[in-house]
Write a protein that holds these residues in place. Structure first.
Motif, PDB file in Angstrom:
ATOM      1  N   LYS A   1       3.976   5.805  -5.369  1.00 39.00           N
ATOM      2  CA  LYS A   1       3.902   5.996  -6.819  1.00 39.00           C
ATOM      3  C   LYS A   1       2.822   7.016  -7.176  1.00 39.00           C
ATOM      4  O   LYS A   1       3.027   7.888  -8.010  1.00 39.00           O
ATOM      5  CB  LYS A   1       3.628   4.656  -7.518  1.00 39.00           C
ATOM      6  CG  LYS A   1       4.847   3.745  -7.572  1.00 39.00           C
ATOM      7  CD  LYS A   1       4.655   2.606  -8.580  1.00 39.00           C
ATOM      8  CE  LYS A   1       3.785   1.521  -8.005  1.00 39.00           C
ATOM      9  NZ  LYS A   1       3.617   0.348  -8.896  1.00 39.00           N
ATOM     10  N   THR A   2       1.653   6.892  -6.505  1.00 42.01           N
ATOM     11  CA  THR A   2       0.581   7.866  -6.747  1.00 42.01           C
ATOM     12  C   THR A   2       1.070   9.269  -6.443  1.00 42.01           C
ATOM     13  O   THR A   2       0.816  10.215  -7.199  1.00 42.01           O
ATOM     14  CB  THR A   2      -0.643   7.542  -5.853  1.00 42.01           C
ATOM     15  OG1 THR A   2      -0.981   6.182  -6.030  1.00 42.01           O
ATOM     16  CG2 THR A   2      -1.817   8.416  -6.207  1.00 42.01           C
TER      17      THR A   2
ATOM     18  N   GLU B   1       2.396   1.729  -3.383  1.00 40.21           N
ATOM     19  CA  GLU B   1       1.434   2.241  -4.357  1.00 40.21           C
ATOM     20  C   GLU B   1       1.140   3.716  -4.110  1.00 40.21           C
ATOM     21  O   GLU B   1       1.039   4.510  -5.039  1.00 40.21           O
ATOM     22  CB  GLU B   1       0.118   1.435  -4.309  1.00 40.21           C
ATOM     23  CG  GLU B   1       0.206   0.032  -4.888  1.00 40.21           C
ATOM     24  CD  GLU B   1       0.571   0.017  -6.363  1.00 40.21           C
ATOM     25  OE1 GLU B   1       0.063   0.877  -7.114  1.00 40.21           O
ATOM     26  OE2 GLU B   1       1.378  -0.844  -6.759  1.00 40.21           O
ATOM     27  N   GLU B   2       1.002   4.080  -2.826  1.00 41.58           N
ATOM     28  CA  GLU B   2       0.737   5.482  -2.488  1.00 41.58           C
ATOM     29  C   GLU B   2       1.925   6.349  -2.904  1.00 41.58           C
ATOM     30  O   GLU B   2       1.757   7.465  -3.379  1.00 41.58           O
ATOM     31  CB  GLU B   2       0.473   5.642  -0.982  1.00 41.58           C
ATOM     32  CG  GLU B   2      -0.917   5.207  -0.542  1.00 41.58           C
ATOM     33  CD  GLU B   2      -2.025   6.071  -1.118  1.00 41.58           C
ATOM     34  OE1 GLU B   2      -1.775   7.233  -1.500  1.00 41.58           O
ATOM     35  OE2 GLU B   2      -3.158   5.579  -1.215  1.00 41.58           O
TER      36      GLU B   2
ATOM     37  N   ILE C   1       0.838  -1.205   0.000  1.00 42.31           N
ATOM     38  CA  ILE C   1       0.000   0.000   0.000  1.00 42.31           C
ATOM     39  C   ILE C   1       0.868   1.248   0.000  1.00 42.31           C
ATOM     40  O   ILE C   1       0.652   2.179  -0.779  1.00 42.31           O
ATOM     41  CB  ILE C   1      -0.947   0.011   1.230  1.00 42.31           C
ATOM     42  CG1 ILE C   1      -1.907  -1.170   1.146  1.00 42.31           C
ATOM     43  CG2 ILE C   1      -1.707   1.325   1.299  1.00 42.31           C
ATOM     44  CD1 ILE C   1      -2.799  -1.309   2.364  1.00 42.31           C
TER      45      ILE C   1
ATOM     46  N   ILE D   1       3.305  10.594  -9.200  1.00 36.35           N
ATOM     47  CA  ILE D   1       2.550  10.996 -10.402  1.00 36.35           C
ATOM     48  C   ILE D   1       1.838  12.331 -10.175  1.00 36.35           C
ATOM     49  O   ILE D   1       1.990  13.275 -10.955  1.00 36.35           O
ATOM     50  CB  ILE D   1       1.513   9.915 -10.804  1.00 36.35           C
ATOM     51  CG1 ILE D   1       2.226   8.599 -11.127  1.00 36.35           C
ATOM     52  CG2 ILE D   1       0.692  10.377 -11.997  1.00 36.35           C
ATOM     53  CD1 ILE D   1       1.276   7.423 -11.306  1.00 36.35           C
ATOM     54  N   THR D   2       1.057  12.404  -9.081  1.00 34.77           N
ATOM     55  CA  THR D   2       0.322  13.656  -8.841  1.00 34.77           C
ATOM     56  C   THR D   2       1.302  14.800  -8.588  1.00 34.77           C
ATOM     57  O   THR D   2       1.088  15.920  -9.052  1.00 34.77           O
ATOM     58  CB  THR D   2      -0.643  13.522  -7.638  1.00 34.77           C
ATOM     59  OG1 THR D   2       0.071  13.046  -6.505  1.00 34.77           O
ATOM     60  CG2 THR D   2      -1.777  12.566  -7.933  1.00 34.77           C
TER      61      THR D   2
END
Lengths: 438, 438
Positions: free
Chosen positions: B346-347, B343-344, B340, B350-351
């Protein structure tokens, strides 16, 4: 797990509750799933499909041979099948499923496909037991035994008259206790609560929770019985609506899942972040206008996050109370907007005064500057009052305008209150500049 | 409405659904309520009390004559009566009610009073129908007819063996369809799902929703049947837990009601606001350390709310996803913390990259200063990455430590991220000061 041992797999798999079957099924690789389709009868697969996560159900239907998929859909609870067909983007596929199905099933499904999403009509099922008011208790029990296997619930029986209008309800409990020769109309309750097919699903959930119903009949404008809504669907609606409100408060429009990829998550969050970025630039440009003030008293910058943060927090609190209570109150209760705003204003004055005095003392001692302390304190006080009112006002106005108040998400209110608080703070600072530069 | 016309009042009032009776009853003045107590039998009043708002029920019990109150409690569904007795602060009053009641009722209630709040034991009822595995279907139906009036639900019948251990379940639907001479153990399902009495109520709700149960049996460590939980209580639990998560995200510990007075509201909100005030002062003191930087480049202050705001918003998004998904996943699913967080992260990249590039361009054009643009852009990027990770990390750690992750409310994460973002921004600004003062 599988290899060629069909019998062993079937024996073990079918022992499980469909919910657990679905969890195991979802964990398999695609080629294993394809095997499973050939091992299970459509009816057995239908039970699994009813429990598969709604995000994956469309993909899984697509994996099956079209004929098998149509049979599975036919065997599923009709409301679940309709949900899947509604989610399918490929309308040709829907049409082809409907042609393969038995005429009876496809006609029932077609009727349900009409209803708009999130209405009572869209979550109701047509698989229920209906009895006529002129049956005897004994006849009704016999009818019930025959119809029970295909019905989603048999614990509330809805009673219609010769015109097929809903006239009463009897629970299975009361039917079992009643004497066999009485007519249904003599033992049924005429206090039957129903909802029109166009009713919002959130209202329906509220009603079922308030009245402790296990099922609720859905009717058209002439009081004809169209279907029933069962409590298991309502629990899903409640969960969905709660997730929805929660997500909106946190600031995104779409509910995220733990198994979303980073790119999918970023896509859902970015629109909001970019809007907030522009709102933030607007805030920045307001501070920019006070550059002269800032140049002279650089220490003012120190308190910007404190003041903006407090405004955001108090606004979010007021917002959450308003949204939560608006969604908890049923539509026929009147919302007294003026009274709520007035109470929020008083709350803002109390919290503002307490925090204002506290911060005045802290800043005055810390920086040994009573004027700076006073400025920050008064700004906090004024900010808290305005921010509290704004937090309650925005969702109430949206409610009046029939917009879902939960759309006024936390970040939006926070940014609005940032702007208000900074305007108050720098306006006061500029006005009383003389005292600060001593 | 009332005057002296007892019969008319009774005829009209008792026609209504208890939920509506309760709404009318609550709206009355105290003296009218006192009249109503004398008009209604304890059993009729009990039905009303089951639907009265839980915040008011204690006051209302206090208004009644103690003997009448005891009778009303006795007639109520036992789980509702226990909830009221648990909420009563005056333990002498509870004891006196219990002495007035019939011995049978008071003993059943005493058993239920033991269980800790928010566990399966505290929401279960002991008014259910239990059948033995060696009964025939016919005998079971006869037993059921006798017991039905006192039971909260009769739609699932739990089957015990001679040792009173839970061995199976049969739905009333299957019982009705079954042939009369079969033994219960031949027609029952052995796949019975039960929960221990100490299980958290949120877990129970999750389970009932997943498995679409209308009732769930509660057992002790030896698998003895203790009681059942019905779906209507679970709907209340779901509503309560959703309100709770929502309120915590908005930043208060206690759920507020629309009819709270301003002072009551302020009391609930002030503790949080004062904690946040001190956290905000901490943020201020960090900016204070960079006063020298600020004195030289006052324009830096302009972007403080933008950067802090973005950090807060993105952190709240990540927080909400983590909390929501933690509470939606059942306790036996493993939470893959590392995945998790990864993934966060990576998020966040991106943002952060998208927003960073965007703001660099805007600021560079607006202020005609590519270095300032770059500084703000890189700060936003770094901030978004760190804030996103922090938003997910804090609730996950809390979950590991067995603390309810919803306690990590929005304002807390927001303030934490304010501090992080300002540290990043001013550290970068101080490092690259040379470029900015050109």
């Amino acid at each position: 797990l599988m290899q060629e041992k069909i019998d062993l797999f079937r024996a073990e798999f079918l022992e499980l509750h469909p919910y657990d079957q679905a969890r195991i099924f979802e964990e398999q690789e695609k080629n294993v799933r394809l095997l499973i389709y050939s091992y299970l009868a459509p009816q057995e697969m239908a039970e699994v499909m009813e429990q598969v996560d709604s995000d994956r159900v469309v993909d899984i239907i697509g994996e099956m041979l079209p004929e098998f998929a149509a049979k599975v859909l036919e065997e599923m609870a009709i409301d679940d099948a309709v949900d899947i067909l509604n989610d399918l983007d490929d309308k040709n596929m829907v049409a082809s499923f409907l042609t393969v199905m038995s005429k009876d099933a496809s006609e029932q499904i077609k009727k349900l496909l009409h209803y708009e999403e999130k209405t009572a009509g869209s979550i109701m099922t047509t698989e229920y037991v209906v009895i006529r008011e002129d049956m005897t208790v004994k006849e009704a029990m016999k009818h019930l035994r025959k119809e029970a296997p295909g019905a989603e619930t048999i614990y509330y029986l809805y009673v219609v008259n010769v015109d097929k209008k809903l006239v009463g309800v009897i629970s299975l409990r009361d039917l079992i206790i009643a004497e066999g020769d009485f007519l249904i109309k003599e033992v049924m309750s005429e206090r039957v609560v129903s909802v029109p097919a166009g009713e919002d699903q959130e209202e329906v959930a509220q009603m079922m929770r308030d009245y402790d119903f296990l099922a609720l009949p859905v009717v058209d404008f002439q009081e004809h019985l169209l279907g029933i809504i069962t409590v298991d669907d309502i629990m899903d609606v409640m969960e969905e609506e709660a997730s929805d409100d929660y997500s909106k408060l946190a600031g995104f429009s779409d509910v995220e899942k733990l198994n979303d990829t980073a790119i999918a998550s970023a896509k859902k969050r970015l629109p909001w972040l970019i809007i907030l970025l522009f709102l933030g630039m607007f805030t920045a440009s307001i501070i920019g206008r006070f550059e002269e003030t800032l140049d002279q008293v650089a220490i003012l910058a120190v308190f910007i996050p404190l003041i903006a943060g407090m405004a955001g927090n108090t606004g979010t609190q007021a917002l959450a109370v308003a949204v939560r209570n608006l969604s908890a109150s049923s539509s026929n209760e009147k919302i007294n907007t003026k009274r709520i705003i007035w109470e929020e204003a008083k709350t803002g004055v109390i919290t503002g005064t307490c925090c204002g005095i506290l911060i005045t003392l802290i800043v005055a001692f810390w920086y040994k500057d009573i004027y700076l302390g006073g400025l920050v304190g008064i700004s906090i006080m004024a900010t808290l009052v305005v921010a509290t009112i704004a937090g309650a006002f925005v969702p109430l106005v949206m409610h009046r305008l029939k917009i879902d108040p939960a759309v006024a998400s936390g970040p939006f209110i926070t940014t609005l209150n940032d702007i208000i608080s900074i305007l108050i703070y720098f306006s006061l600072a500029t006005t009383f500049m003389g005292l600060l530069t001593n």
